[in-house]
Design a protein around this motif. Structure first.
Motif, PDB file in Angstrom:
ATOM      1  N   SER A 135       0.838  -1.210   0.000  1.00 51.70           N
ATOM      2  CA  SER A 135       0.000   0.000   0.000  1.00 51.70           C
ATOM      3  C   SER A 135       0.869   1.254   0.000  1.00 51.70           C
ATOM      4  N   ALA A 136       1.966   1.231   0.769  1.00 53.27           N
ATOM      5  CA  ALA A 136       2.858   2.396   0.790  1.00 53.27           C
ATOM      6  C   ALA A 136       3.543   2.564  -0.556  1.00 53.27           C
ATOM      7  N   GLY A 137       4.061   1.460  -1.112  1.00 60.51           N
ATOM      8  CA  GLY A 137       4.753   1.535  -2.399  1.00 60.51           C
ATOM      9  C   GLY A 137       3.868   2.067  -3.499  1.00 60.51           C
ATOM     10  N   TYR A 138       2.626   1.594  -3.545  1.00 61.20           N
ATOM     11  CA  TYR A 138       1.710   2.076  -4.569  1.00 61.20           C
ATOM     12  C   TYR A 138       1.338   3.539  -4.323  1.00 61.20           C
ATOM     13  N   ALA A 139       1.114   3.890  -3.058  1.00 62.64           N
ATOM     14  CA  ALA A 139       0.790   5.293  -2.746  1.00 62.64           C
ATOM     15  C   ALA A 139       1.893   6.223  -3.244  1.00 62.64           C
ATOM     16  N   PHE A 140       3.163   5.803  -3.081  1.00 59.35           N
ATOM     17  CA  PHE A 140       4.273   6.631  -3.555  1.00 59.35           C
ATOM     18  C   PHE A 140       4.147   6.900  -5.051  1.00 59.35           C
ATOM     19  N   THR A 141       3.731   5.893  -5.825  1.00 58.85           N
ATOM     20  CA  THR A 141       3.630   6.076  -7.277  1.00 58.85           C
ATOM     21  C   THR A 141       2.544   7.075  -7.644  1.00 58.85           C
ATOM     22  N   LEU A 142       1.590   7.259  -6.748  1.00 58.39           N
ATOM     23  CA  LEU A 142       0.511   8.219  -6.985  1.00 58.39           C
ATOM     24  C   LEU A 142       0.829   9.594  -6.411  1.00 58.39           C
ATOM     25  N   GLY A 143       2.027   9.713  -5.808  1.00 62.79           N
ATOM     26  CA  GLY A 143       2.377  10.972  -5.161  1.00 62.79           C
ATOM     27  C   GLY A 143       1.628  11.178  -3.873  1.00 62.79           C
ATOM     28  N   GLN A 144       1.268  10.075  -3.207  1.00 61.65           N
ATOM     29  CA  GLN A 144       0.530  10.134  -1.952  1.00 61.65           C
ATOM     30  C   GLN A 144       1.345   9.475  -0.844  1.00 61.65           C
ATOM     31  N   PRO A 145       1.156   9.911   0.409  1.00 65.90           N
ATOM     32  CA  PRO A 145       1.842   9.253   1.519  1.00 65.90           C
ATOM     33  C   PRO A 145       1.212   7.920   1.876  1.00 65.90           C
ATOM     34  N   ASP A 146       1.918   7.147   2.662  1.00 63.73           N
ATOM     35  CA  ASP A 146       1.391   5.870   3.144  1.00 63.73           C
ATOM     36  C   ASP A 146       0.067   6.078   3.880  1.00 63.73           C
ATOM     37  N   SER A 147      -0.787   5.067   3.842  1.00 64.29           N
ATOM     38  CA  SER A 147      -2.082   5.057   4.540  1.00 64.29           C
ATOM     39  C   SER A 147      -3.066   6.071   3.983  1.00 64.29           C
ATOM     40  N   SER A 148      -2.892   6.463   2.728  1.00 63.00           N
ATOM     41  CA  SER A 148      -3.806   7.448   2.145  1.00 63.00           C
ATOM     42  C   SER A 148      -4.655   6.865   1.017  1.00 63.00           C
ATOM     43  N   LEU A 149      -4.466   5.587   0.702  1.00 67.08           N
ATOM     44  CA  LEU A 149      -5.225   4.989  -0.392  1.00 67.08           C
ATOM     45  C   LEU A 149      -6.684   4.796  -0.008  1.00 67.08           C
ATOM     46  N   THR A 150      -7.548   4.819  -1.005  1.00 68.00           N
ATOM     47  CA  THR A 150      -8.945   4.453  -0.813  1.00 68.00           C
ATOM     48  C   THR A 150      -9.124   2.984  -1.184  1.00 68.00           C
ATOM     49  N   LEU A 151     -10.240   2.415  -0.798  1.00 66.07           N
ATOM     50  CA  LEU A 151     -10.544   1.035  -1.177  1.00 66.07           C
ATOM     51  C   LEU A 151     -10.575   0.892  -2.686  1.00 66.07           C
ATOM     52  N   GLU A 152     -11.152   1.867  -3.363  1.00 66.86           N
ATOM     53  CA  GLU A 152     -11.241   1.803  -4.822  1.00 66.86           C
ATOM     54  C   GLU A 152      -9.853   1.798  -5.455  1.00 66.86           C
ATOM     55  N   GLN A 153      -8.960   2.624  -4.944  1.00 69.91           N
ATOM     56  CA  GLN A 153      -7.593   2.645  -5.471  1.00 69.91           C
ATOM     57  C   GLN A 153      -6.899   1.297  -5.226  1.00 69.91           C
ATOM     58  N   ALA A 154      -7.078   0.743  -4.048  1.00 70.16           N
ATOM     59  CA  ALA A 154      -6.442  -0.534  -3.720  1.00 70.16           C
ATOM     60  C   ALA A 154      -6.968  -1.650  -4.611  1.00 70.16           C
ATOM     61  N   LEU A 155      -8.257  -1.654  -4.874  1.00 66.98           N
ATOM     62  CA  LEU A 155      -8.846  -2.701  -5.712  1.00 66.98           C
ATOM     63  C   LEU A 155      -8.396  -2.578  -7.164  1.00 66.98           C
ATOM     64  N   THR A 156      -8.341  -1.354  -7.665  1.00 67.32           N
ATOM     65  CA  THR A 156      -7.881  -1.139  -9.039  1.00 67.32           C
ATOM     66  C   THR A 156      -6.434  -1.587  -9.191  1.00 67.32           C
ATOM     67  N   HIS A 157      -5.608  -1.210  -8.234  1.00 64.83           N
ATOM     68  CA  HIS A 157      -4.204  -1.602  -8.253  1.00 64.83           C
ATOM     69  C   HIS A 157      -4.069  -3.122  -8.167  1.00 64.83           C
ATOM     70  N   ALA A 158      -4.847  -3.747  -7.285  1.00 59.61           N
ATOM     71  CA  ALA A 158      -4.782  -5.200  -7.124  1.00 59.61           C
ATOM     72  C   ALA A 158      -5.094  -5.906  -8.438  1.00 59.61           C
ATOM     73  N   ALA A 159      -6.140  -5.467  -9.114  1.00 53.82           N
ATOM     74  CA  ALA A 159      -6.522  -6.098 -10.379  1.00 53.82           C
ATOM     75  C   ALA A 159      -5.415  -5.939 -11.418  1.00 53.82           C
ATOM     76  N   GLU A 160      -4.751  -4.806 -11.437  1.00 48.60           N
ATOM     77  CA  GLU A 160      -3.641  -4.582 -12.383  1.00 48.60           C
ATOM     78  C   GLU A 160      -2.474  -5.525 -12.089  1.00 48.60           C
ATOM     79  N   ILE A 161      -2.164  -5.718 -10.812  1.00 48.25           N
ATOM     80  CA  ILE A 161      -1.048  -6.600 -10.446  1.00 48.25           C
ATOM     81  C   ILE A 161      -1.405  -8.053 -10.715  1.00 48.25           C
ATOM     82  N   VAL A 162      -2.637  -8.441 -10.454  1.00 50.15           N
ATOM     83  CA  VAL A 162      -3.082  -9.810 -10.756  1.00 50.15           C
ATOM     84  C   VAL A 162      -2.923 -10.103 -12.242  1.00 50.15           C
ATOM     85  N   ALA A 163      -3.274  -9.137 -13.088  1.00 47.34           N
ATOM     86  CA  ALA A 163      -3.207  -9.327 -14.541  1.00 47.34           C
ATOM     87  C   ALA A 163      -1.782  -9.267 -15.076  1.00 47.34           C
TER      88      ALA A 163
END
Length: 271
Positions: free
Chosen positions: A44-72
């Motif tokens: 979550s922290a690593g992905y947040a960095f790529t969005l220019g956001q700090p750790d613990s700032s992701l939304t559920l929607e962002q986490a789910l979108t990212h998860a689907a991209e990594i799965v694929a």
């Protein structure tokens, strides 16, 4: 539909740990897979960095979108770093499990604290894992639920409280338990000895000084890297550009991987 769950669950062998290779984007996931990773973890922290956001700032929607991209991105099973489940209420955490499963994940980790690092009351924390476990067992395919006691990492409670919470999470139905960065190596061994379930350990801080064989000897089943790779990349970026700006020194740019080598690894997983 392909079920990554059984293969992922089978990797969790106490005393024979696998390394969960935590990525931060599709490119890093593919490079890690090309290098021989057995399973991928999101950060979550690593992905947040790529969005220019700090750790613990992701939304559920962002986490789910990212998860689907990594799965694929690769054929490997993927475990999601889903912070506190992006919810406080146990029923909402259960819904997060269902959504994570629908995104194609083989499992997720759920923390026992809010985004501001405040721990949930122990009873509520256990209820959240109980609801998540019930949701996981009701899914049509396998799903590995990891319950985290993060208070030691965040300086919010001691090893005794962590052990009490991990016992409660074990009894609530978690498949794997995880208390990141206990005070000492012996405390990590105590966590492993406290359960028959697989235990995840984080190779960070002082624990990065130990080898895979060391973790195996005390019975750890899984070694995750957290945001380590993402932070290492940030460290290199900071150091190299600081040298350029302060000294006009570009020599560190000679110590990079070739584009051709990266291209070759990425092509292995392109359609």
């Amino acid at each position: 539909m392909h079920d990554p769950g059984p293969a992922f669950r089978a990797l969790h062998a106490p005393g024979n740990p696998f390394v969960l290779a935590n990525c931060w984007d599709v490119g890093s996931a593919r490079v890690l897979a090309a290098l021989g990773a057995q399973a991928i973890g999101t950060s979550s922290a690593g992905y947040a960095f790529t969005l220019g956001q700090p750790d613990s700032s992701l939304t559920l929607e962002q986490a789910l979108t990212h998860a689907a991209e990594i799965v694929a991105a690769t054929p490997l099973p993927v475990s999601g770093d889903f912070e506190n489940g992006y919810a406080d209420d146990p029923d909402d955490v259960a819904e997060t499990v269902k959504l994570a499963f629908e995104a194609g994940l083989a499992g997720i980790s759920i923390e026992d604290n809010k985004p501001d690092r405040t721990p949930y009351d122990r009873a509520l924390a256990a209820e959240r894992i109980k609801a998540a476990a019930a949701a996981a067992r009701a899914l049509p395919r396998d799903f590995v639920l990891v319950a985290r006691a993060d208070g030691m990492l965040n300086g919010k409670y001691d090893i005794e409280e962590a052990l009490a919470r991990l016992k409660a999470f074990d009894e609530a139905g978690a498949d794997c338990i995880y208390g990141p960065i206990p005070p000492t190596w012996d405390d990590l061994a105590r966590i492993v000895q406290s359960t028959e379930k697989p235990v995840n350990a984080l190779a960070a801080g002082s624990f990065a000084s130990y080898s895979k064989d060391d973790f195996a000897r005390i019975g750890v089943a899984r070694i995750s890297l957290g945001s380590g790779f993402a932070r290492a990349a940030q460290r290199r970026l900071i150091d190299i550009f600081s040298e350029i700006m302060e000294d006009g020194d570009f020599s560190s740019l000679k110590k990079t991987v070739s584009g051709a080598e990266v291209d070759e690894m990425l092509r292995k997983f392109m359609g």
